[in-house]
Design a protein around this motif. Structure first.
Motif, PDB file in Angstrom:
ATOM      1  N   SER A 203     -87.735 -11.598  35.306  1.00  0.00           N
ATOM      2  CA  SER A 203     -87.716 -12.760  34.045  1.00  0.00           C
ATOM      3  C   SER A 203     -86.714 -11.927  33.118  1.00  0.00           C
ATOM      4  O   SER A 203     -87.045 -10.881  33.552  1.00  0.00           O
ATOM      5  N   LYS A 204     -86.521 -12.876  32.367  1.00  0.00           N
ATOM      6  CA  LYS A 204     -85.481 -12.403  30.704  1.00  0.00           C
ATOM      7  C   LYS A 204     -86.478 -11.700  30.060  1.00  0.00           C
ATOM      8  O   LYS A 204     -86.374 -11.200  29.441  1.00  0.00           O
ATOM      9  N   LYS A 205     -88.193 -12.979  30.123  1.00  0.00           N
ATOM     10  CA  LYS A 205     -89.303 -12.791  29.631  1.00  0.00           C
ATOM     11  C   LYS A 205     -90.443 -11.544  30.025  1.00  0.00           C
ATOM     12  O   LYS A 205     -90.761 -11.733  31.507  1.00  0.00           O
TER      13      LYS A 205
END
Length: 272
Positions: free
Chosen positions: A8-10
């Motif tokens: 995930s990007k976060k």
């Protein structure tokens, strides 16, 4: 078996400072209070005032006595064996014995075995922020996830027959009805010594990323390869309290002639 989403990007998670944690259990109690009515409610308690109390706790705090050492590392407690990986200290000066308090909860791993072993898809990792959750409607209570988790972070509710775990308080951190300062996990909000920090590890400029970089944050049992998102900050080096005795201060002398007239008179009277 359940698959994992792409990275995930976060990456939301916690930094726990073992140097400032005092083992007060405020994190565990506030977690219990919030989640008893939150996403994973209820959190059961059986015979809480009896001889054999039991219940579901997402956050537990263990305390260990660390012996005095001269090795350039202080051990980070392992929730299973009582000892674990070591964090490099800045020097090799003798370290006094100390009590180390170790908070334990789900680490929201990048490669969580608890998810991949689940036969129904009840355990899953969110693609949007990396948080690991349990869908209790799909859970059959087989406990495979608890056996696969080396950190002991899974909690089985015998009353409901399902597994439960830390949710990073997703019903707080995304709750726009709360003030922005309160949109953090209950354990972080309650910690009196600010030993717990919440943020996005995918952002190198976030507070948690900077803390890990500055203090040498470590993965718990990193050799297993689960890549936990949560990090622990090792305790700082302690002084053993053996210091050179300070020399006695020089005795002060009073110049009576430098005093005002009234004080000179009073000095003569008291000196009789």
């Amino acid at each position: 078996m359940t698959g994992l989403p792409p990275p995930s990007k976060k990456k939301l998670g916690l930094v726990i400072d073992l140097d400032t944690c005092v083992g007060c259990h405020a994190c565990a109690v506030s977690c219990k209070e919030w989640n008893a009515g939150g996403f994973s409610a209820p959190l059961t308690d059986e015979q809480p005032y009896g001889k054999d109390p039991s219940g579901v706790w997402f956050n537990r705090v263990h305390s260990y006595e660390v012996e005095a050492t001269t090795v350039a590392a202080l051990p980070i407690a392992d929730p299973v064996r009582g000892c674990g990986s070591a964090a490099a200290a800045a020097d090799t000066t003798p370290q006094p014995a100390m009590t180390l308090h170790f908070p334990r909860s789900c680490l929201h791993c990048e490669q969580p075995a608890c998810v991949t072993v689940c036969p129904t898809g009840a355990s899953y990792k969110r693609a949007e922020d990396g948080i690991v959750l349990v869908d209790e409607d799909k859970c059959i209570g087989c406990k495979l996830c608890s056996w696969a988790c080396p950190y002991g972070a899974r909690e089985y509710s015998p009353v409901e027959g399902v597994m439960k775990k830390c949710t990073l308080c997703i019903d707080r951190i995304y709750n726009e009805n709360l003030e922005e300062s309160e949109r953090q996990p209950a354990c972080v909000q309650a910690c009196p010594t600010r030993a717990r920090h919440f943020g996005d590890f995918a952002d190198p400029e976030s507070k948690v990323s900077k803390l890990v970089a500055e203090r040498g944050g470590v993965d718990l049992m990193a050799s297993l390869g689960y890549q936990p998102t949560n990090k622990y900050l090792p305790p700082r080096a302690r002084r053993n309290g053996a210091t050179e005795p300070e020399s006695a201060p020089a005795a002060e002398t009073l110049d009576a002639q430098a005093l005002p007239t009234v004080l000179r008179w009073l000095d003569r009277v008291l000196s009789r």
